[in-house]
Design an enzyme around this catalytic site. Structure first.
Site, PDB file in Angstrom:
ATOM      1  N   HIS A 282      73.540  13.428  85.167  1.00 17.38           N
ATOM      2  CA  HIS A 282      73.470  14.857  84.830  1.00 17.38           C
ATOM      3  C   HIS A 282      72.109  15.464  85.114  1.00 17.38           C
ATOM      4  O   HIS A 282      71.774  16.526  84.580  1.00 17.38           O
ATOM      5  CB  HIS A 282      73.851  15.073  83.360  1.00 17.38           C
ATOM      6  CG  HIS A 282      75.289  14.739  83.075  1.00 17.38           C
ATOM      7  ND1 HIS A 282      75.781  14.576  81.805  1.00 17.38           N
ATOM      8  CD2 HIS A 282      76.329  14.541  83.915  1.00 17.38           C
ATOM      9  CE1 HIS A 282      77.072  14.290  81.869  1.00 17.38           C
ATOM     10  NE2 HIS A 282      77.437  14.248  83.133  1.00 17.38           N
TER      11      HIS A 282
ATOM     12  N   GLY B 255      76.153   5.115  72.786  1.00 21.13           N
ATOM     13  CA  GLY B 255      75.750   6.437  72.305  1.00 21.13           C
ATOM     14  C   GLY B 255      76.329   7.609  73.045  1.00 21.13           C
ATOM     15  O   GLY B 255      75.622   8.578  73.318  1.00 21.13           O
TER      16      GLY B 255
ATOM     17  N   GLU C 118      79.879   6.216  65.635  1.00 21.55           N
ATOM     18  CA  GLU C 118      81.230   6.412  65.072  1.00 21.55           C
ATOM     19  C   GLU C 118      82.266   6.128  66.155  1.00 21.55           C
ATOM     20  O   GLU C 118      81.931   6.049  67.333  1.00 21.55           O
ATOM     21  CB  GLU C 118      81.357   7.875  64.609  1.00 21.55           C
ATOM     22  CG  GLU C 118      81.143   8.867  65.744  1.00 21.55           C
ATOM     23  CD  GLU C 118      80.638  10.234  65.267  1.00 21.55           C
ATOM     24  OE1 GLU C 118      80.642  10.484  64.067  1.00 21.55           O
ATOM     25  OE2 GLU C 118      80.214  11.012  66.128  1.00 21.55           O
TER      26      GLU C 118
ATOM     27  N   ALA D  54      72.239   2.522  67.480  1.00 23.38           N
ATOM     28  CA  ALA D  54      71.968   1.704  68.672  1.00 23.38           C
ATOM     29  C   ALA D  54      70.625   0.991  68.572  1.00 23.38           C
ATOM     30  O   ALA D  54      70.491  -0.165  68.995  1.00 23.38           O
ATOM     31  CB  ALA D  54      71.991   2.596  69.907  1.00 23.38           C
TER      32      ALA D  54
HETATM   33  C1  BV8 Z   1      82.582  18.638  86.989  1.00 25.99           C
HETATM   34  C2  BV8 Z   1      74.113  20.009  80.787  1.00 25.99           C
HETATM   35  C3  BV8 Z   1      83.789  19.319  88.919  1.00 25.99           C
HETATM   36  C4  BV8 Z   1      72.883  19.231  80.976  1.00 25.99           C
HETATM   37  C5  BV8 Z   1      76.156  18.841  80.296  1.00 25.99           C
HETATM   38  C6  BV8 Z   1      88.474  16.048  83.118  1.00 25.99           C
HETATM   39  C7  BV8 Z   1      88.990  16.183  81.848  1.00 25.99           C
HETATM   40  C8  BV8 Z   1      88.504  17.178  80.996  1.00 25.99           C
HETATM   41  C9  BV8 Z   1      87.478  18.044  81.430  1.00 25.99           C
HETATM   42  C10 BV8 Z   1      86.960  17.894  82.681  1.00 25.99           C
HETATM   43  C11 BV8 Z   1      87.460  16.906  83.522  1.00 25.99           C
HETATM   44  N1  BV8 Z   1      86.760  16.971  84.691  1.00 25.99           N
HETATM   45  C12 BV8 Z   1      85.851  17.985  84.618  1.00 25.99           C
HETATM   46  C13 BV8 Z   1      85.954  18.571  83.396  1.00 25.99           C
HETATM   47  C14 BV8 Z   1      85.146  19.713  82.944  1.00 25.99           C
HETATM   48  C15 BV8 Z   1      83.824  19.287  82.288  1.00 25.99           C
HETATM   49  C16 BV8 Z   1      84.095  18.502  81.040  1.00 25.99           C
HETATM   50  O1  BV8 Z   1      84.039  17.292  81.048  1.00 25.99           O
HETATM   51  N2  BV8 Z   1      84.367  19.219  79.958  1.00 25.99           N
HETATM   52  C17 BV8 Z   1      84.635  18.550  78.689  1.00 25.99           C
HETATM   53  C18 BV8 Z   1      83.525  18.889  77.682  1.00 25.99           C
HETATM   54  C19 BV8 Z   1      85.986  19.046  78.180  1.00 25.99           C
HETATM   55  N3  BV8 Z   1      82.992  18.531  83.188  1.00 25.99           N
HETATM   56  C20 BV8 Z   1      82.192  19.190  84.039  1.00 25.99           C
HETATM   57  O2  BV8 Z   1      82.141  20.401  84.119  1.00 25.99           O
HETATM   58  C21 BV8 Z   1      81.322  18.348  84.949  1.00 25.99           C
HETATM   59  N4  BV8 Z   1      81.460  18.845  86.285  1.00 25.99           N
HETATM   60  O3  BV8 Z   1      83.464  17.912  86.628  1.00 25.99           O
HETATM   61  O4  BV8 Z   1      82.590  19.364  88.143  1.00 25.99           O
HETATM   62  C22 BV8 Z   1      83.448  19.830  90.251  1.00 25.99           C
HETATM   63  C23 BV8 Z   1      83.682  19.028  91.360  1.00 25.99           C
HETATM   64  C24 BV8 Z   1      83.391  19.514  92.621  1.00 25.99           C
HETATM   65  C25 BV8 Z   1      82.819  20.794  92.775  1.00 25.99           C
HETATM   66  C26 BV8 Z   1      82.556  21.581  91.659  1.00 25.99           C
HETATM   67  C27 BV8 Z   1      82.871  21.105  90.375  1.00 25.99           C
HETATM   68  C28 BV8 Z   1      79.853  18.480  84.547  1.00 25.99           C
HETATM   69  C29 BV8 Z   1      79.571  17.654  83.322  1.00 25.99           C
HETATM   70  C30 BV8 Z   1      78.080  17.770  82.903  1.00 25.99           C
HETATM   71  C31 BV8 Z   1      77.925  18.943  81.983  1.00 25.99           C
HETATM   72  N5  BV8 Z   1      76.539  19.047  81.519  1.00 25.99           N
HETATM   73  N6  BV8 Z   1      74.974  19.263  79.853  1.00 25.99           N
HETATM   74  C32 BV8 Z   1      72.077  19.372  79.699  1.00 25.99           C
HETATM   75  O5  BV8 Z   1      71.784  20.505  79.303  1.00 25.99           O
HETATM   76  O6  BV8 Z   1      71.762  18.321  79.131  1.00 25.99           O
HETATM   77  S1  BV8 Z   1      77.193  18.051  79.204  1.00 25.99           S
HETATM   78  C33 BV8 Z   1      76.360  17.291  77.933  1.00 25.99           C
HETATM   79  O7  BV8 Z   1      77.316  16.343  77.411  1.00 25.99           O
HETATM   80  C34 BV8 Z   1      75.137  16.457  78.316  1.00 25.99           C
HETATM   81  O8  BV8 Z   1      74.862  16.436  79.687  1.00 25.99           O
HETATM   82  C35 BV8 Z   1      75.521  15.043  77.877  1.00 25.99           C
HETATM   83  O9  BV8 Z   1      74.997  14.143  78.762  1.00 25.99           O
HETATM   84  C36 BV8 Z   1      77.012  15.097  77.953  1.00 25.99           C
HETATM   85  C37 BV8 Z   1      77.732  14.009  77.176  1.00 25.99           C
HETATM   86  O10 BV8 Z   1      77.382  14.109  75.795  1.00 25.99           O
HETATM   87  P1  BV8 Z   1      76.918  12.760  75.053  1.00 25.99           P
HETATM   88  O11 BV8 Z   1      75.758  12.210  75.784  1.00 25.99           O
HETATM   89  O12 BV8 Z   1      78.080  11.889  74.855  1.00 25.99           O
HETATM   90  O13 BV8 Z   1      76.365  13.333  73.688  1.00 25.99           O
HETATM   91  P2  BV8 Z   1      77.204  13.700  72.379  1.00 25.99           P
HETATM   92  O14 BV8 Z   1      76.281  14.429  71.467  1.00 25.99           O
HETATM   93  O15 BV8 Z   1      78.515  14.334  72.775  1.00 25.99           O
HETATM   94  O16 BV8 Z   1      77.574  12.288  71.730  1.00 25.99           O
HETATM   95  C38 BV8 Z   1      76.539  11.457  71.238  1.00 25.99           C
HETATM   96  C39 BV8 Z   1      77.215  10.240  70.606  1.00 25.99           C
HETATM   97  O17 BV8 Z   1      76.183   9.377  70.110  1.00 25.99           O
HETATM   98  C40 BV8 Z   1      78.096  10.581  69.415  1.00 25.99           C
HETATM   99  O18 BV8 Z   1      79.340   9.910  69.551  1.00 25.99           O
HETATM  100  C41 BV8 Z   1      77.329  10.059  68.198  1.00 25.99           C
HETATM  101  O19 BV8 Z   1      78.181   9.533  67.217  1.00 25.99           O
HETATM  102  C42 BV8 Z   1      76.512   8.950  68.795  1.00 25.99           C
HETATM  103  N7  BV8 Z   1      75.233   8.676  68.122  1.00 25.99           N
HETATM  104  C43 BV8 Z   1      74.429   9.550  67.475  1.00 25.99           C
HETATM  105  N8  BV8 Z   1      73.335   8.891  67.021  1.00 25.99           N
HETATM  106  C44 BV8 Z   1      73.469   7.589  67.399  1.00 25.99           C
HETATM  107  C45 BV8 Z   1      74.680   7.447  68.102  1.00 25.99           C
HETATM  108  N9  BV8 Z   1      75.100   6.276  68.613  1.00 25.99           N
HETATM  109  C46 BV8 Z   1      74.300   5.197  68.413  1.00 25.99           C
HETATM  110  N10 BV8 Z   1      73.124   5.257  67.754  1.00 25.99           N
HETATM  111  C47 BV8 Z   1      72.681   6.428  67.230  1.00 25.99           C
HETATM  112  N11 BV8 Z   1      71.507   6.457  66.560  1.00 25.99           N
END
Ligand code: BV8
Length: 260
Positions: free
Chosen positions: A120, A188, A216, A232
């Site tokens: 990303h 994570g 979780e 983690a």
């Molecule tokens: C694309 C910007 C196509 C950067 C981000 C298929 C199915 C469904 C939807 C889609 C699909 N294909 C595409 C989509 C659409 C979309 C998508 O996935 N939507 C979802 C939300 C429904 N995807 C896209 O748009 C992607 N692009 O597919 O383009 C295309 C192809 C050709 C031409 C044109 C287009 C782009 C995806 C990237 C989006 N950018 N952010 C920024 O500002 O940072 S997303 C954002 O979420 C971040 O980038 C991050 O990396 C990403 C994932 O989040 P996580 O890292 O998992 O973080 P989160 O907080 O969610 O979870 C943290 C976890 O850690 C939790 O579970 C928590 O319990 C745990 N945790 C917390 N503390 C701890 C821990 N674990 C262990 N130890 C701890 N201490």
């Protein structure tokens, strides 16, 4: 699928030729970097559609730039935690290794990881919307917000926004690793953002041993051979039997989350 019990992971890693690791924001949580979807996550305070899309940047480039600048300042004083360091140590032990991170904070490199792909993008790099040139030089005092490239185009964060394609070469490497590794470790991530979220399923379909470490349960928990729920930074050093380096002092809760 075993939960938190005895782990085969070390034995599987010892016997593996290829190991792949996928990380998300949770691996940086204990460094003080906010996650996206957790209780105090970034998307709780802001709407992703308002800040992490090309439309948002076209609509209000100043707001989006300032949000990423705020995140850079937040992350600037954060240090890698034992989870980052355990993954960097694993890389040194595995014959073939790839770290696939969704994170843009740069903390894996700071911890010593080398063989990694940033799916990303990277918070510390900006890109000209006109000539696509990138730079990591953000030192210059900014006349304009957002600043402009020498060609006159606006500079934007070099991260992947919703609706934007992921960088082709890192994505190819990530799918190659998922299809060919014997061990796939996921740390994570809420596993909701695609295409990154599909990688563990691809690894499982290609007979990799899949292990999840997350605070979780997630949609991956049902397909993982092992799921370890907890922090983690505590679980990984134990699971990978790398002794956790001495803990940095716990940040003072009244100061910025990452200040030493
Ligand atoms: C694309 C910007 C196509 C950067 C981000 C298929 C199915 C469904 C939807 C889609 C699909 N294909 C595409 C989509 C659409 C979309 C998508 O996935 N939507 C979802 C939300 C429904 N995807 C896209 O748009 C992607 N692009 O597919 O383009 C295309 C192809 C050709 C031409 C044109 C287009 C782009 C995806 C990237 C989006 N950018 N952010 C920024 O500002 O940072 S997303 C954002 O979420 C971040 O980038 C991050 O990396 C990403 C994932 O989040 P996580 O890292 O998992 O973080 P989160 O907080 O969610 O979870 C943290 C976890 O850690 C939790 O579970 C928590 O319990 C745990 N945790 C917390 N503390 C701890 C821990 N674990 C262990 N130890 C701890 N201490």
């Amino acid at each position: 699928m075993s939960q938190g019990g005895a782990s085969e992971l070390q034995d599987r890693i010892r016997r593996a030729e290829r190991v792949a690791v996928l990380t998300g924001a949770g691996v940086s949580a204990e460094s003080g970097v906010p996650t996206f979807r957790g209780t105090d996550g970034l998307w709780r305070q802001y709407r992703a559609e308002d800040l992490a899309t090309p439309e948002a940047f076209r609509r209000d480039p100043r707001l989006v730039w300032e949000w990423y600048d705020w995140r850079r300042q937040l992350v600037a004083t954060c240090q890698p935690n034992p989870a980052h360091r355990a993954i960097a140590a694993l890389e040194r032990d595995a014959p073939e290794f790839l770290l696939i991170t969704q994170n843009v904070d740069g903390l894996h490199r700071k911890a010593g990881s080398v063989r990694l792909v940033e799916l990303h993008g990277n918070l510390w790099r900006v890109r000209c919307v006109r000539d696509e040139r990138t730079t990591e030089n953000l030192e210059a005092p900014l006349q304009d917000i957002p600043p402009r490239c020498t060609c006159g185009g606006l500079l934007r964060p070099d991260v992947v926004w919703f609706g934007e394609a992921l960088p082709a070469e890192p994505l190819r490497q990530a799918f190659d690793a998922a299809q060919s590794c014997e061990v796939f470790l996921v740390v994570g991530t809420s596993a909701v953002v695609h295409p990154a979220a599909s990688l563990p399923g691809v690894a499982r379909e290609h007979d990799a041993y899949v292990v999840e470490v997350n605070l979780e349960p997630t949609p991956l928990t049902s397909i993982a051979h092992e799921s370890h729920h907890g922090k983690a930074g505590e679980i990984l050093p134990r699971l990978l039997s790398t002794s956790p380096s001495p803990q940095p002092p716990t940040p003072n809760p009244r100061r910025s989350p990452c200040s030493p």
